[in-house]
Design an enzyme around this catalytic site. Structure first.
Site, PDB file in Angstrom:
ATOM      1  CD1 TRP A   9      10.265  14.655  13.046  1.00 40.60           C
ATOM      2  CD2 TRP A   9       9.189  13.138  13.824  1.00 40.60           C
ATOM      3  NE1 TRP A   9       9.485  14.758  12.209  1.00 40.60           N
ATOM      4  CE2 TRP A   9       8.710  13.489  12.885  1.00 40.60           C
ATOM      5  CE3 TRP A   9       9.034  11.812  14.683  1.00 40.60           C
ATOM      6  CZ2 TRP A   9       8.170  12.188  12.105  1.00 40.60           C
ATOM      7  CZ3 TRP A   9       7.605  11.196  14.730  1.00 40.60           C
ATOM      8  CH2 TRP A   9       7.768  11.068  13.158  1.00 40.60           C
TER       9      TRP A   9
ATOM     10  CB  CYS B 237       6.878  12.620   7.077  1.00 37.88           C
ATOM     11  SG  CYS B 237       7.731  14.025   6.931  1.00 37.88           S
TER      12      CYS B 237
ATOM     13  CG  HIS C 198       3.236  14.267   6.593  1.00 40.18           C
ATOM     14  ND1 HIS C 198       4.572  13.405   7.357  1.00 40.18           N
ATOM     15  CD2 HIS C 198       2.428  13.556   6.517  1.00 40.18           C
ATOM     16  CE1 HIS C 198       3.149  12.324   7.382  1.00 40.18           C
ATOM     17  NE2 HIS C 198       2.596  12.763   7.242  1.00 40.18           N
TER      18      HIS C 198
ATOM     19  CG  ASP D 214       1.350   9.330   6.596  1.00 36.27           C
ATOM     20  OD1 ASP D 214       2.758   8.941   6.958  1.00 36.27           O
ATOM     21  OD2 ASP D 214       0.368  10.407   6.566  1.00 36.27           O
TER      22      ASP D 214
ATOM     23  CG  ASN E 238     -10.143  21.470   1.622  1.00 39.89           C
ATOM     24  OD1 ASN E 238      -9.210  22.678   1.194  1.00 39.89           O
ATOM     25  ND2 ASN E 238     -10.940  21.184   1.243  1.00 39.89           N
TER      26      ASN E 238
ATOM     27  CG  ASP F  81     -10.874  26.626   6.920  1.00 44.31           C
ATOM     28  OD1 ASP F  81     -10.639  26.286   5.724  1.00 44.31           O
ATOM     29  OD2 ASP F  81     -12.062  26.501   7.294  1.00 44.31           O
TER      30      ASP F  81
ATOM     31  CD  GLU G 291      -6.723  26.141  -0.073  1.00 46.08           C
ATOM     32  OE1 GLU G 291      -8.566  25.892  -0.234  1.00 46.08           O
ATOM     33  OE2 GLU G 291      -6.774  25.189   0.435  1.00 46.08           O
TER      34      GLU G 291
ATOM     35  CD  GLU H 219     -12.312  25.159  -0.691  1.00 46.45           C
ATOM     36  OE1 GLU H 219     -11.838  24.554   1.029  1.00 46.45           O
ATOM     37  OE2 GLU H 219     -12.464  25.509  -0.556  1.00 46.45           O
TER      38      GLU H 219
ATOM     39  CE1 TYR I 112       8.738  17.169   8.656  1.00 39.81           C
ATOM     40  CE2 TYR I 112      10.131  16.468   9.665  1.00 39.81           C
ATOM     41  CZ  TYR I 112       9.137  16.307   9.251  1.00 39.81           C
ATOM     42  OH  TYR I 112       9.756  15.030   9.364  1.00 39.81           O
TER      43      TYR I 112
END
Length: 634
Positions: free
Chosen positions: A171, A206, A265, A288, A328, A330, A380, A385, A455
């Site tokens: 990167w 990615c 991603h 991944d 998910n 915060d 959301e 959730e 990004y």
């Protein structure tokens, strides 16, 4: 199978037609005899170890005979109900196993665009490359029967960070000695080069890792799809929170901000049952290959059940909590001020709805985007959730930092107005809007900054800042314009060959109440289109012409343009040097194709160019077209 096959682990299987009752699950039967020829049927167990086997035959007193084509490949079978990767539905199997082309979604949550990708799992040397990776993994024969273990091993071997695998991550924006990640159009040349040279290929990011891993898993018979998560969190502290630290000008403090939010991603989902977990976690599993964090000492990730991610069951293997945070977490903004030589932190705001947006994959049977966010998370802000988040936090350390002291509220609303995209070479224009719904007058200190970011969230350059103090007396709405000429970012683009965005941050501090607000906006760059012209139908063995047309509609020249084209079953990856294309300039080039395989095929074209004279900056414009190849299959 292997260098030292043994009966004890079924890497050596010996079957006799007569004289011995079979004691194992491999079976052989005589189907017919015609003179000196006989036809035999061999059936294998449903959980045969995946790998490359070699066949030999002995008849009576004759010496052992090795057929000319004695190689047999055993892979997983999603058509077999007894297989752990069984997938019901012909359309789904056709998409997730047989389809050798597709789309990978990139951009931002507000500006999603499809990047065509050739998976090429049926091309020359691809299956052998996958078998080479299996051998390199040193998995025990019993582990080769298990798609959970195989997919985890492949997630480690597609990157080369710790095991001399397929692709080296980079990167840096500098790709000397290799290929820019933006230049790849498919997995085939990557895996072919790796197999033929047995050396790591340079370079990947990615979407390249995900595309290659999807190719590997489809080649091994495991239903797979490439998935993009927009506004994807990289939670380094594993507290399900992304902390962003800003100074009073609204600039991100890189030394403090170890967490990051990637504009997008990309990873891979694989389909299988999970007999290693309690019931209910079968189906899609996230895997991944991008080397972000170490898992069990290796850069690998998954398979993590989507059902566990959705419910907040982050204690389950493998790497469920990391992927849960990606979709998910915060997001918390902190203001950092130096007071008498000591850094003081104040929480500006916490956002619970911004991470994990528009999770996307190619739809079954069509070249359209399918939003699969609901498979990864509840809506959301819904009670379900928040309950999943609370459950996930109960397994981890999710402590809050210092809170701002309660103050009088000024009833001020802060927002940023801007377009979704900027044409490369045009100015950047946005406005900071302050809405005052209070009858009182407030003094507001504003700090606004525009940054050029990768990004991945890494800051490349600060493009400009605005500091201004405004009073709201008699002004229910205040607009502060932020205007940056193209020269502010074009020079910075020359230093990086990567996916980039413009990120705007604003901080407002009200002197009378000591309240603090923050807001941000993301802009992407827009490029001229590239056209591919091909006949709708062509015939196998007959030449046809494929044309590529580009017009530079930008206000700046595009230098050292390179056109990369690829068409599976038609022609291999080729690169054409187009030189410089001035504003208004047009180029058109052709390639003569002789197709060899029947069916719908996708031709991909990608144009990369160097900006402002740099040898390292490439920006791409991409197009893809399907054409129907008719005739016998060879």
């Amino acid at each position: 199978m292997g260098k030292a096959p043994r009966k004890s682990n079924e890497t050596l299987v010996v079957m006799k037609l007569r004289g011995q009752k079979e004691l194992h699950r491999w079976q052989m039967a005589l189907l017919g005899v015609n003179g000196k020829e006989c036809l035999l049927s061999v059936s294998s167990p449903v959980d045969t170890a995946v790998g490359k086997y070699f066949l030999s035959v002995k008849s009576g007193a004759d010496p052992v005979h090795t057929p000319e084509n004695n190689t047999i490949y055993f892979i997983f079978n999603p058509w077999c109900e007894g297989d752990t990767v069984f997938m019901a539905g012909d359309k789904e199997r056709s998409e997730y196993v047989l389809n050798d082309t597709g789309y990978i979604y990139v951009g931002s949550k507000d500006k999603i665009h499809a990047r065509p990708w050739n998976y090429g799992q049926f091309e020359e040397d691809i299956l052998d490359a996958c078998m080479f990776l299996l051998d390199k993994s040193n998995l025990k024969p019993r582990d080769r029967k298990n798609p959970v273990i195989v997919s985890r091993a492949m997630s480690a071997l597609v990157n080369a960070n710790d095991d001399c695998g397929v692709l080296l991550a980079n990167w840096s924006g500098m790709y000397k000695g290799g290929t820019s990640p933006l230049a790849w159009t498919g997995s085939t040349p990557i895996l072919q080069q790796y197999f033929r040279t047995q050396k790591t290929v340079l370079y990947g990011q990615c979407w390249v890792f995900a595309g290659v891993l999807t190719t590997v898993m489809r080649s091994l018979g495991v239903p797979s799809r490439t998935v993009t998560n927009f506004a994807s969190a990289h939670d380094t502290e594993q507290n399900l929170r992304v902390d962003v630290y800003l100074n009073e000008k609204g600039q991100k403090i890189e030394d403090l901000t170890t967490d990051s939010i990637w504009n997008f991603h990309v990873w891979t989902d694989v389909w299988m049952t999970r007999p290693d977990l309690p019931q209910g976690y079968e189906g899609w599993q996230a895997v991944d290959a991008t080397p972000q964090e170490i898992s069990q000492g290796v850069f690998q990730c998954g398979p993590a059940p989507l059902k566990a991610i959705r419910q907040g069951d982050v204690y389950l293997t493998y790497d469920t909590k990391f992927i849960f945070a990606e979709v998910n977490a915060d997001k918390v903004f902190w203001l950092v001020k130096e007071v008498n030589g000591v850094s003081e932190m104040t929480k500006l705001r916490e956002e619970t709805l911004v991470i994990g947006r528009s999770i996307s994959t190619k739809a079954v049977g069509s070249n359209t985007r399918e939003d699969i966010t609901a498979q990864y998370k509840f809506t959301e802000g819904s009670p379900e959730e928040r309950k999943a988040m609370e459950k996930a936090c109960s397994y981890l350390s999710c402590e809050d930092g210092p809170e701002a002291a309660p103050t009088e509220e000024a009833n001020i609303e802060l927002k940023i107005q801007a377009g979704e995209a900027v044409w490369l070479g045009d100015p950047i224009r946005m406005s900071v809007i302050i809405n005052n719904s209070s009858a009182r007058s407030w003094t507001i200190k504003l700090g606004a900054t525009c940054e050029l970011q990768l990004y991945t969230g890494k800051v490349v350059a600060v493009l400009g800042s605005v500091s201004e103090t405004v009073a709201t007396a008699g002004k229910p709405v205040i607009e502060v314009p932020v205007h940056l000429e193209a020269s502010s970012y074009v020079g910075s683009l020359a230093s990086v060959d990567d996916e980039v965005i413009v990120q705007g941050h604003v901080i407002a501090a009200i002197e009378e109440t000591e309240e603090k607000f923050s807001e941000e906006v993301t802009l992407t760059f827009q490029y001229p289109p590239l056209r591919v012209e091909v006949p709708e139908t062509v015939k196998i063995g007959q030449n046809f012409t494929c044309a590529f047309i580009f017009k530079n509609t930008l206000s700046i020249p595009l230098e050292n343009c390179k056109l990369h084209v690829e068409g599976l079953g038609i022609f291999m990856l080729e690169t054409f040097d187009q030189g410089d294309v001035l504003p208004g300039g047009i180029f058109k080039c052709r390639i003569i194709c002789t197709p060899k395989k029947a069916g719908k095929k996708t031709i991909i074209a990608k144009l990369n160019s160097i900006q402002t004279g740099s040898q390292n900056t490439e920006r791409s414009s991409t197009d893809a077209k399907e054409t129907e190849l008719r005739g016998g299959v060879h």
